[in-house]
Every structure is written in structure tokens, then in C-alpha cells.
Design a protein around this motif. Structure first.
Motif, PDB file in Angstrom:
ATOM      1  N   PHE A  59       0.837  -1.196   0.000  1.00  0.00           N
ATOM      2  CA  PHE A  59       0.000   0.000   0.000  1.00  0.00           C
ATOM      3  C   PHE A  59       0.869   1.242   0.000  1.00  0.00           C
ATOM      4  CE2 PHE A  59      -3.535   2.676   1.022  1.00  0.00           C
ATOM      5  CZ  PHE A  59      -3.055   3.594   1.941  1.00  0.00           C
ATOM      6  N   VAL A  60       0.441   2.258  -0.773  1.00  0.00           N
ATOM      7  CA  VAL A  60       1.141   3.535  -0.812  1.00  0.00           C
ATOM      8  C   VAL A  60       0.275   4.653  -0.241  1.00  0.00           C
ATOM      9  CG1 VAL A  60       2.200   5.276  -2.296  1.00  0.00           C
ATOM     10  CG2 VAL A  60       2.505   2.840  -2.815  1.00  0.00           C
ATOM     11  N   ALA A  61      -0.926   4.826  -0.796  1.00  0.00           N
ATOM     12  CA  ALA A  61      -1.805   5.912  -0.354  1.00  0.00           C
ATOM     13  C   ALA A  61      -3.223   5.622  -0.815  1.00  0.00           C
ATOM     14  CB  ALA A  61      -1.330   7.242  -0.921  1.00  0.00           C
ATOM     15  N   ALA A  62      -4.197   6.219  -0.116  1.00  0.00           N
ATOM     16  CA  ALA A  62      -5.597   6.052  -0.492  1.00  0.00           C
ATOM     17  C   ALA A  62      -6.337   7.361  -0.260  1.00  0.00           C
ATOM     18  CB  ALA A  62      -6.257   4.923   0.296  1.00  0.00           C
ATOM     19  N   GLY A  67     -12.773  13.479  -2.075  1.00  0.00           N
ATOM     20  CA  GLY A  67     -11.452  13.076  -1.606  1.00  0.00           C
ATOM     21  C   GLY A  67     -10.977  13.831  -0.374  1.00  0.00           C
ATOM     22  N   LEU A  68     -11.856  14.007   0.582  1.00  0.00           N
ATOM     23  CA  LEU A  68     -11.494  14.809   1.756  1.00  0.00           C
ATOM     24  C   LEU A  68     -10.609  14.051   2.739  1.00  0.00           C
ATOM     25  CD1 LEU A  68     -14.880  16.630   2.439  1.00  0.00           C
ATOM     26  CD2 LEU A  68     -12.877  17.458   1.197  1.00  0.00           C
ATOM     27  N   THR A  69     -10.603  12.733   2.646  1.00  0.00           N
ATOM     28  CA  THR A  69      -9.798  11.936   3.564  1.00  0.00           C
ATOM     29  C   THR A  69      -8.696  11.225   2.787  1.00  0.00           C
ATOM     30  OG1 THR A  69     -11.675  11.559   5.029  1.00  0.00           O
ATOM     31  CG2 THR A  69      -9.808  10.055   5.245  1.00  0.00           C
ATOM     32  N   THR A  70      -7.467  11.367   3.260  1.00  0.00           N
ATOM     33  CA  THR A  70      -6.343  10.671   2.639  1.00  0.00           C
ATOM     34  C   THR A  70      -5.561   9.932   3.712  1.00  0.00           C
ATOM     35  OG1 THR A  70      -4.927  12.620   2.852  1.00  0.00           O
ATOM     36  CG2 THR A  70      -6.109  12.362   0.784  1.00  0.00           C
ATOM     37  N   ILE A  71      -4.862   8.908   3.300  1.00  0.00           N
ATOM     38  CA  ILE A  71      -4.045   8.130   4.222  1.00  0.00           C
ATOM     39  C   ILE A  71      -2.823   7.639   3.456  1.00  0.00           C
ATOM     40  CG2 ILE A  71      -5.276   5.952   3.792  1.00  0.00           C
ATOM     41  CD1 ILE A  71      -5.027   5.434   6.825  1.00  0.00           C
ATOM     42  N   TYR A  72      -1.686   7.575   4.158  1.00  0.00           N
ATOM     43  CA  TYR A  72      -0.425   7.256   3.507  1.00  0.00           C
ATOM     44  C   TYR A  72       0.342   6.175   4.277  1.00  0.00           C
ATOM     45  CZ  TYR A  72      -1.181  11.674   1.061  1.00  0.00           C
ATOM     46  OH  TYR A  72      -1.705  12.694   0.294  1.00  0.00           O
ATOM     47  N   ALA A  73       1.120   5.416   3.539  1.00  0.00           N
ATOM     48  CA  ALA A  73       2.078   4.529   4.186  1.00  0.00           C
ATOM     49  C   ALA A  73       3.143   5.376   4.858  1.00  0.00           C
ATOM     50  CB  ALA A  73       2.718   3.609   3.154  1.00  0.00           C
ATOM     51  N   ASP A  74       3.678   4.898   5.959  1.00  0.00           N
ATOM     52  CA  ASP A  74       4.700   5.661   6.689  1.00  0.00           C
ATOM     53  C   ASP A  74       5.910   5.969   5.808  1.00  0.00           C
ATOM     54  OD1 ASP A  74       4.188   4.012   9.909  1.00  0.00           O
ATOM     55  OD2 ASP A  74       3.170   5.705   8.960  1.00  0.00           O
ATOM     56  N   SER A  75       6.232   5.075   4.884  1.00  0.00           N
ATOM     57  CA  SER A  75       7.425   5.230   4.065  1.00  0.00           C
ATOM     58  C   SER A  75       7.327   6.386   3.077  1.00  0.00           C
ATOM     59  CB  SER A  75       7.722   3.937   3.310  1.00  0.00           C
ATOM     60  OG  SER A  75       6.616   3.583   2.484  1.00  0.00           O
ATOM     61  N   VAL A  76       6.120   6.863   2.794  1.00  0.00           N
ATOM     62  CA  VAL A  76       5.960   7.936   1.808  1.00  0.00           C
ATOM     63  C   VAL A  76       5.357   9.193   2.425  1.00  0.00           C
ATOM     64  CG1 VAL A  76       5.645   6.210   0.005  1.00  0.00           C
ATOM     65  CG2 VAL A  76       3.638   7.311   1.009  1.00  0.00           C
TER      66      VAL A  76
END
Length: 128
Positions: A49-52, A58-67
Motif C-alpha cells: 500500500f502507498v496511499a488512499a 477526496g477529503l480523507t487521505t491516508i499514507y504509508a509511513d514510508s511515503v
């Protein structure tokens, strides 16, 4: 194939790239109800997983810690496109990047459970 990715390429460490994901012509007109994400797979490694980003605005985003802090996911519901802006790229970011989507769902869920709609991927190579 439900999505088409573009924007990959070869870049030096510290460089930037912007990936795009658009629905293929065969994909039903459901873009606004899709929670969307980017995954990547490096050679010899599992897809990760990278991001969603949440559906519609698209008001909510989430990211992998690595990016986190380097990548930004966004979407335009009018143009029906999702982007991944990648800054300060590192050697370990080298991978094939895939667009992924799920009808409804949530960005948090997609961290561990990808949706069932995929693109073919675009290659990102970070090399000096």
C-alpha cells in the motif's frame, strides 16, 4: 483492465514525478463512488500500500509511513482522474505503481484490503 496509469519514468534520487490514473473507456461511470488507492510492487517483493483517498471530493487521505510527507494523493471528480505527486524520490521507491479502487469502502480499509479494480501499472525507476 479498469484503469489506465501514466506518468511513470526514470528519475534521479531527490527528483519528482506525478502519476495519473483514469478510468478505461470500459469502466462504468462510477468514479465518484470509488475509494481509490495506489499500490506498488518492487522486484522480488510483495505488493504494498502507498496511499488512499476517499470517494467523491477526496477529503480523507491516508499514507504509508514510508511515503508520508513526500507523496500526495489527490483526485478530480470532474476530470475523473486521480494523481500521485511524488517528491524527494528515493532509490527504494523504485517499483511498478498500480491504481486500485473499491466501490464505496474507506481509505483505512484499503490499507490492508485492496479493492477489486486495478490498472496495469506504470514503472517508476529511481536511479543515479
Amino acid at each position: 483492465v479498469q484503469f489506465v496509469e501514466s506518468g511513470g519514468g526514470l528519475v534521479q534520487p531527490g527528483g519528482s514525478l506525478r502519476l495519473s490514473c483514469t478510468p478505461s473507456p470500459e469502466t462504468p461511470n462510477t468514479f465518484t463512488i470509488l475509494t481509490m488507492a495506489w499500490f506498488r510492487q518492487a522486484p522480488g517483493r510483495e505488493r504494498e500500500f502507498v496511499a488512499a483517498i476517499s470517494r467523491s471530493d477526496g477529503l480523507t487521505t491516508i499514507y504509508a509511513d514510508s511515503v508520508k510527507g513526500r507523496f500526495t494523493i489527490s483526485r478530480d471528480k470532474v476530470k475523473k482522474v486521480m494523481h500521485l505527486q511524488m517528491e524527494n524520490l528515493r532509490l527504494e521507491d523504485t517499483a511498478v505503481y498500480y491504481c486500485n479502487a473499491q466501490k464505496y469502502g474507506s481509505p483505512q480499509t484499503m490499507q490492508t484490503t485492496p479493492g477489486d479494480l486495478w490498472g496495469r501499472g506504470t514503472q517508476v525507476t529511481v536511479s543515479a
